[in-house]
Design a protein around this motif. Structure first.
Motif, PDB file in Angstrom:
ATOM      1  N   VAL A  99      -2.749 -17.508  22.617  1.00 52.04           N
ATOM      2  CA  VAL A  99      -4.158 -17.728  22.319  1.00 52.04           C
ATOM      3  C   VAL A  99      -4.993 -17.021  23.375  1.00 52.04           C
ATOM      4  CG1 VAL A  99      -5.981 -19.445  21.996  1.00 52.04           C
ATOM      5  CG2 VAL A  99      -3.640 -19.997  21.325  1.00 52.04           C
ATOM      6  N   LYS A 100      -5.998 -16.281  22.927  1.00 47.06           N
ATOM      7  CA  LYS A 100      -6.990 -15.686  23.824  1.00 47.06           C
ATOM      8  C   LYS A 100      -8.330 -16.321  23.482  1.00 47.06           C
ATOM      9  CE  LYS A 100      -4.788 -11.242  24.420  1.00 47.06           C
ATOM     10  NZ  LYS A 100      -4.932 -10.592  25.692  1.00 47.06           N
ATOM     11  N   ILE A 101      -9.174 -16.483  24.484  1.00 46.19           N
ATOM     12  CA  ILE A 101     -10.503 -17.041  24.235  1.00 46.19           C
ATOM     13  C   ILE A 101     -11.562 -16.060  24.701  1.00 46.19           C
ATOM     14  CG2 ILE A 101      -9.758 -19.442  24.300  1.00 46.19           C
ATOM     15  CD1 ILE A 101     -10.821 -19.632  27.126  1.00 46.19           C
ATOM     16  N   ILE A 102     -12.653 -16.028  23.944  1.00 49.68           N
ATOM     17  CA  ILE A 102     -13.805 -15.209  24.294  1.00 49.68           C
ATOM     18  C   ILE A 102     -15.039 -16.084  24.154  1.00 49.68           C
ATOM     19  CG2 ILE A 102     -15.175 -13.173  23.729  1.00 49.68           C
ATOM     20  CD1 ILE A 102     -12.653 -11.959  22.460  1.00 49.68           C
ATOM     21  N   GLN A 103     -15.735 -16.265  25.245  1.00 53.09           N
ATOM     22  CA  GLN A 103     -16.979 -17.026  25.187  1.00 53.09           C
ATOM     23  C   GLN A 103     -18.089 -16.053  24.796  1.00 53.09           C
ATOM     24  OE1 GLN A 103     -18.381 -18.665  28.870  1.00 53.09           O
ATOM     25  NE2 GLN A 103     -19.779 -20.074  27.848  1.00 53.09           N
ATOM     26  N   ALA A 104     -18.783 -16.371  23.712  1.00 60.25           N
ATOM     27  CA  ALA A 104     -19.859 -15.504  23.244  1.00 60.25           C
ATOM     28  C   ALA A 104     -20.890 -16.336  22.501  1.00 60.25           C
ATOM     29  CB  ALA A 104     -19.306 -14.413  22.323  1.00 60.25           C
ATOM     30  N   ASP A 105     -22.144 -16.071  22.775  1.00 58.50           N
ATOM     31  CA  ASP A 105     -23.253 -16.721  22.090  1.00 58.50           C
ATOM     32  C   ASP A 105     -23.853 -15.696  21.139  1.00 58.50           C
ATOM     33  OD1 ASP A 105     -25.458 -18.058  21.208  1.00 58.50           O
ATOM     34  OD2 ASP A 105     -26.236 -18.529  23.213  1.00 58.50           O
ATOM     35  N   PHE A 106     -23.635 -15.881  19.851  1.00 60.56           N
ATOM     36  CA  PHE A 106     -24.052 -14.896  18.853  1.00 60.56           C
ATOM     37  C   PHE A 106     -25.559 -14.835  18.652  1.00 60.56           C
ATOM     38  CE2 PHE A 106     -19.580 -14.997  17.994  1.00 60.56           C
ATOM     39  CZ  PHE A 106     -19.300 -13.700  17.596  1.00 60.56           C
ATOM     40  N   THR A 107     -26.305 -15.689  19.325  1.00 55.54           N
ATOM     41  CA  THR A 107     -27.769 -15.560  19.256  1.00 55.54           C
ATOM     42  C   THR A 107     -28.255 -14.452  20.179  1.00 55.54           C
ATOM     43  OG1 THR A 107     -28.110 -17.237  20.981  1.00 55.54           O
ATOM     44  CG2 THR A 107     -28.061 -18.003  18.683  1.00 55.54           C
ATOM     45  N   LYS A 108     -27.383 -13.975  21.057  1.00 53.80           N
ATOM     46  CA  LYS A 108     -27.723 -12.881  21.971  1.00 53.80           C
ATOM     47  C   LYS A 108     -27.301 -11.553  21.354  1.00 53.80           C
ATOM     48  CE  LYS A 108     -28.530 -15.840  25.462  1.00 53.80           C
ATOM     49  NZ  LYS A 108     -28.913 -17.035  24.800  1.00 53.80           N
ATOM     50  N   ASP A 109     -27.982 -10.471  21.721  1.00 49.75           N
ATOM     51  CA  ASP A 109     -27.665  -9.154  21.166  1.00 49.75           C
ATOM     52  C   ASP A 109     -26.664  -8.373  21.997  1.00 49.75           C
ATOM     53  OD1 ASP A 109     -29.352  -9.463  18.991  1.00 49.75           O
ATOM     54  OD2 ASP A 109     -31.085  -8.625  20.054  1.00 49.75           O
ATOM     55  N   ASP A 110     -26.433  -8.767  23.235  1.00 48.04           N
ATOM     56  CA  ASP A 110     -25.627  -7.961  24.143  1.00 48.04           C
ATOM     57  C   ASP A 110     -24.169  -8.431  24.252  1.00 48.04           C
ATOM     58  OD1 ASP A 110     -26.253 -10.340  25.350  1.00 48.04           O
ATOM     59  OD2 ASP A 110     -26.691  -9.468  27.317  1.00 48.04           O
ATOM     60  N   ILE A 111     -23.644  -9.117  23.264  1.00 44.85           N
ATOM     61  CA  ILE A 111     -22.298  -9.681  23.360  1.00 44.85           C
ATOM     62  C   ILE A 111     -21.229  -8.803  22.734  1.00 44.85           C
ATOM     63  CG2 ILE A 111     -23.108 -12.054  23.397  1.00 44.85           C
ATOM     64  CD1 ILE A 111     -22.250 -12.146  20.400  1.00 44.85           C
ATOM     65  N   TYR A 112     -21.610  -7.866  21.910  1.00 46.18           N
ATOM     66  CA  TYR A 112     -20.631  -7.155  21.085  1.00 46.18           C
ATOM     67  C   TYR A 112     -19.739  -6.219  21.890  1.00 46.18           C
ATOM     68  CZ  TYR A 112     -23.242  -9.370  17.440  1.00 46.18           C
ATOM     69  OH  TYR A 112     -23.838 -10.326  16.656  1.00 46.18           O
ATOM     70  N   GLU A 113     -20.253  -5.587  22.912  1.00 46.47           N
ATOM     71  CA  GLU A 113     -19.419  -4.734  23.769  1.00 46.47           C
ATOM     72  C   GLU A 113     -18.375  -5.571  24.495  1.00 46.47           C
ATOM     73  OE1 GLU A 113     -18.724  -1.496  24.405  1.00 46.47           O
ATOM     74  OE2 GLU A 113     -19.967  -1.180  22.630  1.00 46.47           O
ATOM     75  N   HIS A 114     -18.777  -6.744  24.972  1.00 46.57           N
ATOM     76  CA  HIS A 114     -17.854  -7.655  25.656  1.00 46.57           C
ATOM     77  C   HIS A 114     -16.723  -8.067  24.704  1.00 46.57           C
ATOM     78  CE1 HIS A 114     -16.374 -10.951  28.097  1.00 46.57           C
ATOM     79  NE2 HIS A 114     -16.624 -11.788  27.117  1.00 46.57           N
ATOM     80  N   ILE A 115     -17.067  -8.414  23.477  1.00 46.07           N
ATOM     81  CA  ILE A 115     -16.055  -8.810  22.488  1.00 46.07           C
ATOM     82  C   ILE A 115     -15.142  -7.630  22.177  1.00 46.07           C
ATOM     83  CG2 ILE A 115     -15.702  -9.542  20.097  1.00 46.07           C
ATOM     84  CD1 ILE A 115     -18.291 -11.190  20.374  1.00 46.07           C
ATOM     85  N   LYS A 116     -15.725  -6.460  22.011  1.00 44.60           N
ATOM     86  CA  LYS A 116     -14.942  -5.261  21.703  1.00 44.60           C
ATOM     87  C   LYS A 116     -13.931  -4.973  22.813  1.00 44.60           C
ATOM     88  CE  LYS A 116     -15.582  -0.370  20.613  1.00 44.60           C
ATOM     89  NZ  LYS A 116     -16.573   0.703  20.442  1.00 44.60           N
ATOM     90  N   GLU A 117     -14.347  -5.101  24.067  1.00 45.60           N
ATOM     91  CA  GLU A 117     -13.445  -4.878  25.204  1.00 45.60           C
ATOM     92  C   GLU A 117     -12.297  -5.885  25.208  1.00 45.60           C
ATOM     93  OE1 GLU A 117     -15.806  -5.050  28.752  1.00 45.60           O
ATOM     94  OE2 GLU A 117     -17.034  -3.330  28.153  1.00 45.60           O
ATOM     95  N   LYS A 118     -12.610  -7.152  24.931  1.00 48.35           N
ATOM     96  CA  LYS A 118     -11.584  -8.197  24.948  1.00 48.35           C
ATOM     97  C   LYS A 118     -10.578  -8.043  23.797  1.00 48.35           C
ATOM     98  CE  LYS A 118     -12.897 -11.010  28.306  1.00 48.35           C
ATOM     99  NZ  LYS A 118     -12.044 -11.549  29.339  1.00 48.35           N
ATOM    100  N   LEU A 119     -11.026  -7.464  22.674  1.00 46.59           N
ATOM    101  CA  LEU A 119     -10.150  -7.305  21.514  1.00 46.59           C
ATOM    102  C   LEU A 119      -9.382  -5.985  21.528  1.00 46.59           C
ATOM    103  CD1 LEU A 119     -12.457  -8.654  18.657  1.00 46.59           C
ATOM    104  CD2 LEU A 119     -10.619  -9.855  19.852  1.00 46.59           C
ATOM    105  N   ALA A 120      -9.717  -5.094  22.440  1.00 46.60           N
ATOM    106  CA  ALA A 120      -9.077  -3.779  22.495  1.00 46.60           C
ATOM    107  C   ALA A 120      -7.561  -3.927  22.669  1.00 46.60           C
ATOM    108  CB  ALA A 120      -9.659  -2.961  23.638  1.00 46.60           C
ATOM    109  N   GLY A 121      -6.830  -3.179  21.875  1.00 43.99           N
ATOM    110  CA  GLY A 121      -5.376  -3.165  21.980  1.00 43.99           C
ATOM    111  C   GLY A 121      -4.658  -4.232  21.185  1.00 43.99           C
TER     112      GLY A 121
END
Length: 156
Positions: A99-121
């Protein structure tokens, strides 16, 4: 004579009901024993990881457990880190899956790069988009929805 006829119809009705019940049981056994919606290997053939947004509680949490039980590793995305950590620990303990966890608040606009980095690979096969975001509070066609997104009123 009337009592005998009444008894006969009651007995006949009972026999017909029992015959129908036996047919229903036989049909149900065949369906349950020989017909499966998806084999376990099908989900894993899509990819080794499932990503679930809104995984902190409710439907997202249920999806997380069910996909892990079916052999997939899961990535949990939600805004509450404490809930994510508790759910991740429980999934790992009960299913043995990663299990991997990513903390992200989708009401913010600047979260997608962080999610993309965590999901890479990761070999992602399934996305459960359960984040609870609405284009507006009234129903509308997707293409007619405004560009801004409103958060649905969900408990934190």
């Amino acid at each position: 004579m009337g009592d005998v006829l009444e008894q006969f119809f009651i007995l006949t009705g009972l026999l017909v009901c029992l015959a129908c019940l036996a047919k229903c049981v036989r049909f149900s056994r065949r369906i349950l024993l020989y017909w499966k919606v998806l084999p376990k290997s099908f989900l894993q053939s899509m990819g080794q990881w499932a990503v679930i947004t809104g995984a902190g509680d409710g439907i997202g949490k249920a999806y997380s457990f069910e996909l892990a039980k079916r052999g997939l590793n899961v990535v949990l995305i939600s805004r509450t880190l404490e809930k994510l950590e508790a759910i991740a620990t429980e999934i790992e303990r009960t299913t043995g899956r990663s299990v991997k966890i990513i903390q992200a608040d989708f009401t913010k606009d600047d979260i997608y790069e962080h999610i993309k980095e965590k999901l890479a690979g990761l070999e992602i096969g399934i996305l459960v988009n359960n984040v609870g975001m609405l284009p507006n509070l009234l129903p509308s066609h997707f293409l007619n929805a405004p560009d801004e997104i409103q958060v649905s009123h969900r408990p934190v």
